[in-house]
Design a protein around this motif. Structure first.
Motif, PDB file in Angstrom:
ATOM      1  N   ARG A   1       4.432   5.840  -5.237  1.00  0.00           N
ATOM      2  CA  ARG A   1       4.481   5.954  -6.689  1.00  0.00           C
ATOM      3  C   ARG A   1       3.510   7.010  -7.203  1.00  0.00           C
ATOM      4  O   ARG A   1       3.838   7.802  -8.094  1.00  0.00           O
ATOM      5  CB  ARG A   1       4.142   4.607  -7.325  1.00  0.00           C
ATOM      6  CG  ARG A   1       5.147   4.161  -8.329  1.00  0.00           C
ATOM      7  CD  ARG A   1       4.786   2.870  -8.952  1.00  0.00           C
ATOM      8  NE  ARG A   1       3.948   2.072  -8.055  1.00  0.00           N
ATOM      9  CZ  ARG A   1       3.695   0.785  -8.173  1.00  0.00           C
ATOM     10  NH1 ARG A   1       4.201   0.135  -9.167  1.00  0.00           N
ATOM     11  NH2 ARG A   1       2.934   0.144  -7.334  1.00  0.00           N
ATOM     12  N   ALA A   2       2.314   7.096  -6.621  1.00  0.00           N
ATOM     13  CA  ALA A   2       1.319   8.082  -7.043  1.00  0.00           C
ATOM     14  C   ALA A   2       1.807   9.494  -6.717  1.00  0.00           C
ATOM     15  O   ALA A   2       1.662  10.426  -7.528  1.00  0.00           O
ATOM     16  CB  ALA A   2      -0.014   7.799  -6.364  1.00  0.00           C
ATOM     17  N   ALA A   3       2.402   9.663  -5.530  1.00  0.00           N
ATOM     18  CA  ALA A   3       2.919  10.983  -5.156  1.00  0.00           C
ATOM     19  C   ALA A   3       4.061  11.391  -6.070  1.00  0.00           C
ATOM     20  O   ALA A   3       4.157  12.551  -6.497  1.00  0.00           O
ATOM     21  CB  ALA A   3       3.376  10.964  -3.700  1.00  0.00           C
ATOM     22  N   THR A   4       4.958  10.455  -6.387  1.00  0.00           N
ATOM     23  CA  THR A   4       6.080  10.757  -7.268  1.00  0.00           C
ATOM     24  C   THR A   4       5.588  11.132  -8.663  1.00  0.00           C
ATOM     25  O   THR A   4       6.066  12.095  -9.266  1.00  0.00           O
ATOM     26  CB  THR A   4       7.024   9.541  -7.356  1.00  0.00           C
ATOM     27  OG1 THR A   4       7.401   9.166  -6.048  1.00  0.00           O
ATOM     28  CG2 THR A   4       8.248   9.851  -8.184  1.00  0.00           C
ATOM     29  N   THR A   5       4.628  10.402  -9.171  1.00  0.00           N
ATOM     30  CA  THR A   5       4.074  10.699 -10.495  1.00  0.00           C
ATOM     31  C   THR A   5       3.374  12.061 -10.492  1.00  0.00           C
ATOM     32  O   THR A   5       3.541  12.859 -11.417  1.00  0.00           O
ATOM     33  CB  THR A   5       3.074   9.605 -10.915  1.00  0.00           C
ATOM     34  OG1 THR A   5       3.710   8.340 -10.836  1.00  0.00           O
ATOM     35  CG2 THR A   5       2.562   9.838 -12.320  1.00  0.00           C
TER      36      THR A   5
ATOM     37  N   MET B   1       0.820  -1.191   0.000  1.00  0.00           N
ATOM     38  CA  MET B   1       0.000   0.000   0.000  1.00  0.00           C
ATOM     39  C   MET B   1       0.869   1.263   0.000  1.00  0.00           C
ATOM     40  O   MET B   1       0.573   2.211  -0.704  1.00  0.00           O
ATOM     41  CB  MET B   1      -0.922  -0.049   1.222  1.00  0.00           C
ATOM     42  CG  MET B   1      -1.846   1.125   1.307  1.00  0.00           C
ATOM     43  SD  MET B   1      -3.102   0.927   0.056  1.00  0.00           S
ATOM     44  CE  MET B   1      -4.199   2.188   0.507  1.00  0.00           C
ATOM     45  N   ALA B   2       1.959   1.243   0.791  1.00  0.00           N
ATOM     46  CA  ALA B   2       2.838   2.413   0.866  1.00  0.00           C
ATOM     47  C   ALA B   2       3.527   2.663  -0.466  1.00  0.00           C
ATOM     48  O   ALA B   2       3.732   3.805  -0.868  1.00  0.00           O
ATOM     49  CB  ALA B   2       3.864   2.219   1.973  1.00  0.00           C
ATOM     50  N   SER B   3       3.898   1.587  -1.166  1.00  0.00           N
ATOM     51  CA  SER B   3       4.581   1.772  -2.444  1.00  0.00           C
ATOM     52  C   SER B   3       3.639   2.354  -3.490  1.00  0.00           C
ATOM     53  O   SER B   3       4.060   3.111  -4.358  1.00  0.00           O
ATOM     54  CB  SER B   3       5.176   0.452  -2.929  1.00  0.00           C
ATOM     55  OG  SER B   3       4.142  -0.486  -3.168  1.00  0.00           O
ATOM     56  N   ILE B   4       2.351   2.006  -3.418  1.00  0.00           N
ATOM     57  CA  ILE B   4       1.381   2.565  -4.370  1.00  0.00           C
ATOM     58  C   ILE B   4       1.216   4.064  -4.124  1.00  0.00           C
ATOM     59  O   ILE B   4       1.217   4.869  -5.057  1.00  0.00           O
ATOM     60  CB  ILE B   4       0.017   1.836  -4.257  1.00  0.00           C
ATOM     61  CG1 ILE B   4       0.176   0.373  -4.684  1.00  0.00           C
ATOM     62  CG2 ILE B   4      -1.041   2.528  -5.104  1.00  0.00           C
ATOM     63  CD1 ILE B   4      -1.044  -0.459  -4.442  1.00  0.00           C
ATOM     64  N   LEU B   5       1.109   4.460  -2.835  1.00  0.00           N
ATOM     65  CA  LEU B   5       0.992   5.876  -2.506  1.00  0.00           C
ATOM     66  C   LEU B   5       2.257   6.639  -2.879  1.00  0.00           C
ATOM     67  O   LEU B   5       2.198   7.759  -3.372  1.00  0.00           O
ATOM     68  CB  LEU B   5       0.683   6.052  -1.018  1.00  0.00           C
ATOM     69  CG  LEU B   5      -0.707   5.619  -0.571  1.00  0.00           C
ATOM     70  CD1 LEU B   5      -0.841   5.740   0.933  1.00  0.00           C
ATOM     71  CD2 LEU B   5      -1.763   6.448  -1.263  1.00  0.00           C
TER      72      LEU B   5
END
Length: 107
Positions: free
Chosen positions: A7-11, A1-5
């Motif tokens: 990645r979304a923040a980085t994008t 879950m943390a990696s998805i957030l």
């Protein structure tokens, strides 16, 4: 879950940074520097020149009289001598304007 957030923040940040730099170089807001350059050359520099001309002409019109010498005891006090010349004149001494403790030099 943390990696998805993450990645979304980085994008999200990458896309916003790209659009901000694009807006600064092209598009509707990219010509701001040209406006300020024109204002500097056609408004600011002539205004400074006119101010200088006004000060020069006002200086030429006035008749400069020096004030009469009044030997007040609290003015022109020399507790020690200046390290140049005779010790009574300041470094930027003007004999027409600056009085010595005994009075003006030309009198």
């Amino acid at each position: 879950m943390a990696s998805i957030l993450q990645r979304a923040a980085t994008t999200y940040l990458r896309n916003n940074a790209r659009s901000a730099t694009h807006a600064a170089t092209a598009g509707g807001h990219g010509g701001g520097w040209a406006l300020w350059k024109k204002l500097s050359f056609f408004v600011a520099f002539p205004a400074v020149g006119l101010g200088m001309l006004n000060a020069y002409l006002a200086h030429q019109e006035e008749h400069h009289e020096r004030p009469p010498f009044v030997p007040y005891e609290y003015m022109r006090v020399r507790t020690k001598r200046f390290p140049w010349g005779d010790g009574q004149k300041s470094l930027f001494h003007n004999p027409h304007v600056n009085a010595l403790p005994s009075g003006y030099e030309d009198h």
